[in-house]
Design a protein around this motif. Sequence first.
Motif, PDB file in Angstrom:
ATOM      1  N   UNK A   1       0.829  -1.198   0.000  1.00  0.00           N
ATOM      2  CA  UNK A   1       0.000   0.000   0.000  1.00  0.00           C
ATOM      3  C   UNK A   1       0.868   1.255   0.000  1.00  0.00           C
ATOM      4  N   UNK A   2       1.915   1.260   0.825  1.00  0.00           N
ATOM      5  CA  UNK A   2       2.800   2.419   0.898  1.00  0.00           C
ATOM      6  C   UNK A   2       3.450   2.695  -0.447  1.00  0.00           C
ATOM      7  N   UNK A   3       3.916   1.629  -1.103  1.00  0.00           N
ATOM      8  CA  UNK A   3       4.622   1.776  -2.374  1.00  0.00           C
ATOM      9  C   UNK A   3       3.694   2.368  -3.439  1.00  0.00           C
ATOM     10  N   UNK A   4       2.450   1.878  -3.498  1.00  0.00           N
ATOM     11  CA  UNK A   4       1.493   2.383  -4.486  1.00  0.00           C
ATOM     12  C   UNK A   4       1.136   3.838  -4.219  1.00  0.00           C
ATOM     13  N   UNK A   5       0.969   4.173  -2.926  1.00  0.00           N
ATOM     14  CA  UNK A   5       0.635   5.555  -2.565  1.00  0.00           C
ATOM     15  C   UNK A   5       1.767   6.498  -2.960  1.00  0.00           C
ATOM     16  N   UNK A   6       3.010   6.059  -2.752  1.00  0.00           N
ATOM     17  CA  UNK A   6       4.148   6.895  -3.116  1.00  0.00           C
ATOM     18  C   UNK A   6       4.256   7.058  -4.630  1.00  0.00           C
ATOM     19  N   UNK A   7       3.924   6.002  -5.370  1.00  0.00           N
ATOM     20  CA  UNK A   7       3.917   6.107  -6.837  1.00  0.00           C
ATOM     21  C   UNK A   7       2.876   7.140  -7.297  1.00  0.00           C
ATOM     22  N   UNK A   8       1.684   7.081  -6.683  1.00  0.00           N
ATOM     23  CA  UNK A   8       0.622   8.019  -7.046  1.00  0.00           C
ATOM     24  C   UNK A   8       1.023   9.447  -6.696  1.00  0.00           C
ATOM     25  N   UNK A   9       1.705   9.593  -5.570  1.00  0.00           N
ATOM     26  CA  UNK A   9       2.163  10.909  -5.117  1.00  0.00           C
ATOM     27  C   UNK A   9       3.184  11.503  -6.090  1.00  0.00           C
ATOM     28  N   UNK A  15       2.987  15.160 -13.093  1.00  0.00           N
ATOM     29  CA  UNK A  15       1.899  15.565 -13.985  1.00  0.00           C
ATOM     30  C   UNK A  15       1.509  17.026 -13.779  1.00  0.00           C
ATOM     31  N   UNK A  16       1.549  17.481 -12.508  1.00  0.00           N
ATOM     32  CA  UNK A  16       1.218  18.883 -12.185  1.00  0.00           C
ATOM     33  C   UNK A  16       2.287  19.396 -11.222  1.00  0.00           C
ATOM     34  N   UNK A  76       3.767   8.131 -13.870  1.00  0.00           N
ATOM     35  CA  UNK A  76       2.759   9.023 -14.452  1.00  0.00           C
ATOM     36  C   UNK A  76       1.389   8.347 -14.500  1.00  0.00           C
ATOM     37  N   UNK A  77       1.394   7.029 -14.793  1.00  0.00           N
ATOM     38  CA  UNK A  77       0.112   6.314 -14.919  1.00  0.00           C
ATOM     39  C   UNK A  77      -0.616   6.200 -13.575  1.00  0.00           C
ATOM     40  N   UNK A  78       0.140   6.341 -12.474  1.00  0.00           N
ATOM     41  CA  UNK A  78      -0.473   6.242 -11.146  1.00  0.00           C
ATOM     42  C   UNK A  78      -0.961   7.602 -10.625  1.00  0.00           C
ATOM     43  N   UNK A  79      -0.696   8.678 -11.360  1.00  0.00           N
ATOM     44  CA  UNK A  79      -1.081  10.019 -10.900  1.00  0.00           C
ATOM     45  C   UNK A  79      -2.594  10.100 -10.677  1.00  0.00           C
ATOM     46  N   UNK A  80      -2.972  10.780  -9.587  1.00  0.00           N
ATOM     47  CA  UNK A  80      -4.398  10.965  -9.267  1.00  0.00           C
ATOM     48  C   UNK A  80      -4.554  12.327  -8.596  1.00  0.00           C
ATOM     49  N   UNK A  81      -4.762  13.353  -9.417  1.00  0.00           N
ATOM     50  CA  UNK A  81      -4.802  14.725  -8.908  1.00  0.00           C
ATOM     51  C   UNK A  81      -6.005  14.968  -8.006  1.00  0.00           C
ATOM     52  N   UNK A  84      -5.190  13.822  -4.483  1.00  0.00           N
ATOM     53  CA  UNK A  84      -3.843  14.168  -4.042  1.00  0.00           C
ATOM     54  C   UNK A  84      -3.783  14.457  -2.537  1.00  0.00           C
ATOM     55  N   UNK A  85      -4.748  15.215  -2.021  1.00  0.00           N
ATOM     56  CA  UNK A  85      -4.744  15.541  -0.586  1.00  0.00           C
ATOM     57  C   UNK A  85      -4.894  14.283   0.255  1.00  0.00           C
ATOM     58  N   UNK A  86      -5.744  13.379  -0.183  1.00  0.00           N
ATOM     59  CA  UNK A  86      -5.935  12.125   0.559  1.00  0.00           C
ATOM     60  C   UNK A  86      -4.657  11.289   0.540  1.00  0.00           C
ATOM     61  N   UNK A  87      -3.966  11.304  -0.598  1.00  0.00           N
ATOM     62  CA  UNK A  87      -2.705  10.557  -0.713  1.00  0.00           C
ATOM     63  C   UNK A  87      -1.649  11.165   0.224  1.00  0.00           C
ATOM     64  N   UNK A  88      -1.595  12.507   0.272  1.00  0.00           N
ATOM     65  CA  UNK A  88      -0.670  13.181   1.195  1.00  0.00           C
ATOM     66  C   UNK A  88      -0.928  12.738   2.630  1.00  0.00           C
TER      67      UNK A  88
END
Length: 435
Positions: A1-9, A15-16, A76-81, A84-88
């Motif tokens: 879970x941590x690894x995926x969250x960091x990828x999305x972050x 991306x932005x 980039x494919x894991x980005x979720x703008x 983003x706040x929830x991922x933080x």
Amino acid sequence: MTHLAEKAFLGSLMKSEYLLKDTVVQPGQLESTRHQALMRKMVEYQLAGKHIDLITLTTLPNLESFGGMSYLSELITHADLEKFESIEKLLLDLWKEREKRSILTLASVNDWEIERVSGELDKISHLQMDNHTSIQRALMTIYEAPWENLPLNNGISTGFKELDEITGGFQEGEVTIIAARPSMGKTDVMLHFAKVIGWAGYLPLIFSLEMPEKLVTSRLVASTGGFNRGKMRDPKQRLSQRQKDSWAAILGNLTHTNIQIFDGAGQTIPEIRANTRKMIHQYPQRKPVVFIDYLSLIHTGHTKGGNPHQQITEVSKSLKTMAKDFNCPVICLAQLNRSVESRADKRPMMSDIRESGSVEQDADVILFLYRERYYDKSSMNFSLDFIISKNRNGPVGTVSVKYNEHTGEIVEKNESDLPQASDARDEEIDKQEGN
């Protein structure tokens, strides 16, 4: 879970890239060393005026150590703008848990004192990121206010109608100082508030730095039952039969207050915070209200000979921080210095509080206690005055209640019987019963 969250972050940052300036997450708070290094490079590039998009990052001199072009493309494919706040928040929560485990390991290996462990854990637990509210969100919460029947008093009642009308009761996140000379009735007032608040469904936490638990309990029983405190030294011999018959009901009534008493001498703010946090987890359905008896006895951890003003300033600011962090009222007793005794008018004022500057600044409400009978024993005035000298969100003024110095009972002015009178009736009954 941590690894995926960091990828999305990291993907969202790529991306932005404006998000990198706004994020509260630091590189060292990521778990993956590869991700830490990549975010540091992003920060370095941004400070140098470079973009941190996919194309620019492919020019990294040691690209393969970051996983190569394929790994950066995957991020980039894991980005979720949108999330983003929830991922933080998730990343910070996971970092806190890792830090706590690390602290406990260090504490075990190096035999840290409990105070240090508590303090370090407390710093981690109360790192906040959700302290921002936009004006749009703030206005939405009050949009229906002109058409809603809101309660006049949204604070926690003090048990005195007139005092509630002026102060709004005890408010979440606020510090109330109750100051008076010794034996004026501070502890009785505190215990009265604690009982009323407990019966109303809240969780009163009493940190008694001077008085042991047995004496606090004895005072609670005496004031609730209307017993002369002197009788509590030997209830079997001194209580009347009528008082003994009511004993079980009084104790049962007090049980419902759910008051929690911590009577360790020299308690520190980190210890008080740790115990408060423990009680919040133990009683999740009850909102805590913290009582401390009293201000200058709170230990700062400094060696003897430290500047008293600096120590009180540190404690005062810590109380305000604690009230805000736990979003609960904090009520702290304080002693007045002897200067009040040298004046013709004995009513206290702000300068009578020991090291008053910081206390006056940090407190939201300051209540002084004054009794005429304290200075004139022949007076038949059994009033206790609450002098509201500071009220950050309302007016100041004076509220009088009735106080029995022998039992600790406190009642509204408009109640029919003086507490002194009820005590006198008990004494008369005792004489008739031969006790």
